[in-house]
Design an enzyme around this catalytic site. Structure first.
Site, short mmCIF file in Angstrom:
data_model
loop_
_atom_site.label_atom_id
_atom_site.label_comp_id
_atom_site.label_asym_id
_atom_site.label_seq_id
_atom_site.Cartn_x
_atom_site.Cartn_y
_atom_site.Cartn_z
N HIS B 216 9.65 114.13 -52.14
CA HIS B 216 9.77 112.75 -52.61
C HIS B 216 8.40 112.09 -52.64
O HIS B 216 8.28 110.87 -52.66
CB HIS B 216 10.67 111.93 -51.68
CG HIS B 216 11.91 112.62 -51.24
ND1 HIS B 216 11.99 113.32 -50.06
CD2 HIS B 216 13.12 112.71 -51.84
CE1 HIS B 216 13.22 113.81 -49.95
NE2 HIS B 216 13.92 113.47 -51.00
N ARG B 398 -10.02 135.49 -84.27
CA ARG B 398 -9.61 136.04 -82.98
C ARG B 398 -8.51 137.09 -83.16
O ARG B 398 -8.55 138.18 -82.60
CB ARG B 398 -9.08 134.88 -82.11
CG ARG B 398 -8.76 135.22 -80.66
CD ARG B 398 -10.01 135.15 -79.80
NE ARG B 398 -10.79 136.36 -79.82
CZ ARG B 398 -10.61 137.35 -78.95
NH1 ARG B 398 -9.70 137.28 -78.01
NH2 ARG B 398 -11.37 138.43 -79.01
N THR B 438 2.23 137.10 -87.64
CA THR B 438 2.70 137.84 -88.79
C THR B 438 1.59 138.67 -89.41
O THR B 438 1.82 139.77 -89.90
CB THR B 438 3.23 136.85 -89.84
OG1 THR B 438 4.18 136.02 -89.21
CG2 THR B 438 3.92 137.59 -90.96
#
Lengths: 571, 571
Positions: B216, B398, B438
């Protein structure tokens, strides 16, 4: 925020390694993903191989196991696994009865699972593809829709069918039937953060939700202002009912899915709003699931899925499953004992004791006092909040008003013939229940103690009895709270009051006079307390916070004592 | 952010109402909380009543059920339930064999459960209290510590004992033994937000974690800079091992608990770092649990719990349970078939076919080509990223480098006597697996198609065969990607190249000359493509994103074709 990792580029592999360690008694890692360990004596079954990018746990590996998927292909975060990964997992999962590859409808997944299927078929493994297209927000044409939380019931249907011994044709047919019967609409409240990224992958405009936003941030229908849960439930239900499949009957399997940051309690609350809307449409809700089934890292948002059941889909939905993240079994809840349930319903009842005239008379005065306290505290709420904000969190006024309101309501529900002890028992319990925090408990227990001291069967209640009850009131607070005079709590007003009241009553003053004098002393002491420097540190345990209202507590106590004095003087 | 609610003040009641609707087949709501519905034929058992504030799901009502708690008291968010609530739930849960009240050690809970226990005892219900004190960060003295994730194993121990028919004395004794054997250390990454609040309840300084911060927001030990998962694992393990109970043996039940915003994959990753450290200490890890067991709304953070097992605690920890949020059963994983496991281990192996001299020679050229591509792409990485950032997300350079690096590594692992098809199969699969997205799939599939066209057993491989293989390469990309010339993809460079190559070879040019001329055409077309306005919208599906590198893809394709031309010219 995604916080735990070593090298962000290796997040997917590293999390899978940890997961495999955890569940090494039931799954095995293979190149590209995981397969369920075969259970001894089980007949070979059709392999149901699911998969997609990481970051959606329990999708996909979390539901590999008995009655669910045979294997899962695990890609990088939010990235399709490669065809080689799919091929490898399918080879390991194949039990000689053929393979179904199943995944959500995304370009990369279609390509990679498609390539893998071709390679598997070239090797003589009969391989089928079932694509999940449940997201009604992503396209009008069903076959162009993306796959989101509907993955769960579609994969489960095939897993259950395969476990029951269905043929490859059957598993494929049921998977496609399950997909055609499944519709999902999602909302996003906030984007998720990729491991190592300092900014979220996408955002939702402040104060808005993205209706139909995809689980990787794909465009949805539109951004709309945040709304109440009741309105959100209506929006989700209406969106799905507007898109009922042609074959829809009246039985549905509903799923409320959390995406990550939106937590269980919120999902339950939303379910509490959704269920009545569905029932009002005449729908029968079959074993609903509410929880995190297809997540997106720490994304905020949720979705509603409905699978429209026919007899065979319902059987598959109800079937048992045992996987790392999802376990379902019928047995323990099937044998409920309705008589025993009825017995628990009445066990907590409590009877009202008969009260003496004196106690009933005292109870009438107490009702007046509670009403006056209610009015006084409402008037003082803002001021008490302001005082409390100096040292505490500023909610003392609010808490006291909640307590006294509940007390007033409770008093109204107690029959007129109740005695003082019964009345204050109910009043105190209501105060404690609604005021919240420790000060609520203290006030509740003190009021109950006051009532117990008076009793329900006293033949006479005089000034000395009231003084004794006030002493009991103070002792309850001291014993429970553990504070002493000088600790800057309500005791700094209360204890001088009790001393003065007892002295005045012993000296022969009538109750109203004695109480008025004692209340004046209390007021003076409360002011003195309030001028001391607050001693509250940062971030005390919440449960203790209301002890952290030292001056405000003393001031509200003095105010109440003065108010009671006014009631007594007016009688 | 806590987002879903109607009236923030009614959050706790509303979420409970939704939860009760959801699980109405196995639990029943009573004033103050919930009780498990009795199972037909089950003997009466000691009632284990747990509870505390809301906001910690599955604590507390999520673990009410067979083999776990008999009832749960549900307070407001982060606020102790009232004594009246505890009393009410305990009365409903009582089966005539006594009640154990159990909860985490917080001031408000101690008071309210204590008050309720007194009232229950006054009515002749034998009532015991077991307080959980597992948080080593909260105090040095064990009995002053707060209760956090250790609630889970302590409650489970008592629930399992009660279900097994243990007496009240036994359940109390085992609960206390379980608590004494349990230690937790937590870290917080970020605060949580209460329903209706616009600011978090507390915060952790940016870039830091709060070591030992309570669930808490209670004060912890200190704030330290964020660290790698490996270092966090070490910190957590060391903190607990420094605080071994006197009776500690070598068998432990470990729990990695997430607080809300810190998600499953992160917890699994952390477990992957923790487990080896514990094993290195000679500890045996018994059925570890990793997940969300005691949360704090959407707080970021996690904790490690160790329960040090003796024979009786281990039996209770391993016992079956069936509750809404936690289900455990031994059966499906107990009967593993080790022979079948071994069979799955070898299923994915693949043999290398024998290759012709021509194909082996082509493979040698291909190895040179892959090496040259690797060098060229590394040199161009930054530039490709820059071009891609105009229209896409800037990761094309990359991705290509990752793909070609993996291809180079894969080629190095293929035996020297391999043919062109086998070599390019491995090269393509590696490229697809590591490049991601892809475009990785397309490149991988295209390389494989090139190799398949050449074959491993060709008796001769001439310029026409290379031109045909280049055509197969292009067709693979067209078929998989679905794009055409003019869509601003790599096809805009590749298709003119193939046309030119085929024309030149048909006209009788030697391979190096034809390839060089065709590559020049490809370069010119790529430049033209790159000058077109990008057509990429915001937030396309991630899996499709790499299709969204139109100009960068054409440019890298042209670069590679030119590089290959250089290799061929140099031979």
């Amino acid at each position: 925020m995604t916080t735990i990792f070593d090298n962000p580029e290796e997040f997917a592999e590293d999390q899978l390694a940890g997961w495999l360690d955890l569940y090494s008694d039931r799954v095995r890692g293979v190149t590209g993903g995981v397969v369920a360990l075969p259970v001894a004596g089980a007949a070979p079954q059709v392999a149901v191989v699911i998969g997609g990018g990481s970051g959606h746990y329990p999708a996909f590996c979390g539901t590999v196991g008995t009655g669910f998927a045979t294997g899962a292909v695990v890609g990088n975060i939010f990235t399709s696994p490669s065809a080689a990964q799919v091929y490898s997992v399918a080879k390991a999962a194949d039990q000689g009865r053929g393979v179904v590859l199943s995944f959500g409808n995304y370009a990369g997944d279609n390509m990679n699972f498609g390539l893998a299927a071709e390679r598997l078929r070239q090797e003589g493994i009969d391989t089928r593809i079932v694509v999940v297209t449940d997201d009604v927000a992503s396209a009008d044409e069903e076959e162009q829709r993306r796959g989101i939380a509907g993955d769960f019931p579609v994969f489960k249907a095939m897993g259950a069918a395969a476990a029951a011994g269905a043929s490859l044709d059957e598993v494929e047919r049921l998977g496609n039937a399950s997909n055609r019967a499944t519709r999902t609409i999602g909302v996003a409240f906030s984007g998720c953060t990729m491991p190592g990224a300092t900014e979220p992958l996408f955002t939702v405009p402040e104060g808005h939700l993205g209706l139909g936003l995809g689980i990787h941030g794909e465009p949805g229908i539109r951004d709309v202002p945040l709304m109440r849960a009741t309105d959100l439930a209506r929006l989700l239900v209406d969106s799905l009912l507007a898109d009922r499949p042609a074959t829809a009957g009246t039985r549905v399997a509903p799923i409320v899915n959390g995406l990550g940051d939106t937590k269980y309690e919120e999902l339950f609350l939303l379910w509490g709003r959704i269920a009545p809307l569905l029932r009002a449409e005449g729908l029968e809700l079959v074993e609903p699931e509410v929880g995190e089934l297809v997540t997106s890292l720490d994304m905020g948002g949720c979705s509603l899925t409905l699978q429209w059941l026919d007899e065979e889909l319902e059987e598959l939905w109800r079937a048992d499953a045992y996987t790392p993240a999802y376990r379902k079994a019928q047995a323990p809840v099937a044998a409920l004992d309705r008589d025993a349930i009825a017995a628990t319903e009445s066990r907590a009842a409590e009877e009202m004791p008969e009260a003496s005239d004196a106690s009933r008379h005292a109870a009438l005065v107490i009702r007046d006092v509670v009403g006056a306290m209610d009015a006084a505290l409402r008037g003082a709420e803002e001021n008490l909040g302001r005082i409390d904000a100096i040292a505490g969190d500023g909610d003392h006024g609010r808490g006291m008003v909640k307590g006294v309101s509940a007390a007033t309501d409770a008093a109204g529900r107690v029959p007129e013939e109740a005695g003082a002890a019964f009345l204050l028992g109910r009043v105190g319990q209501a105060w404690a229940a609604e005021a919240g925090g420790t000060s609520g408990v203290l006030w509740g227990a003190a009021l109950e103690a006051f009532g117990r001291e008076l009793g329900d069967d006293a033949t006479e209640i005089g000034a000395a009895d009231i003084a004794a009850a006030s002493g009991a009131f103070a002792r309850a607070i001291q014993q429970l709270g553990g504070a002493s005079r000088g600790d800057k709590t309500l005791l700094d007003a209360l204890l001088p009051f009790v001393d003065e009241l007892e002295a005045r009553v012993s000296a022969g003053d009538d109750l109203a006079t004695a109480w008025g004098q004692a209340a004046t002393v209390a007021g003076r002491e409360a002011e003195a307390t309030a001028s001391l420097r607050p001693n509250v540190g940062r971030a005390r345990p919440l449960a203790e916070k209301s002890i952290g209202h030292p001056d405000a507590g003393a001031i509200s106590m003095a105010l109440i004592l003065e108010t009671v004095g006014g009631v007594l003087a007016a009688r």
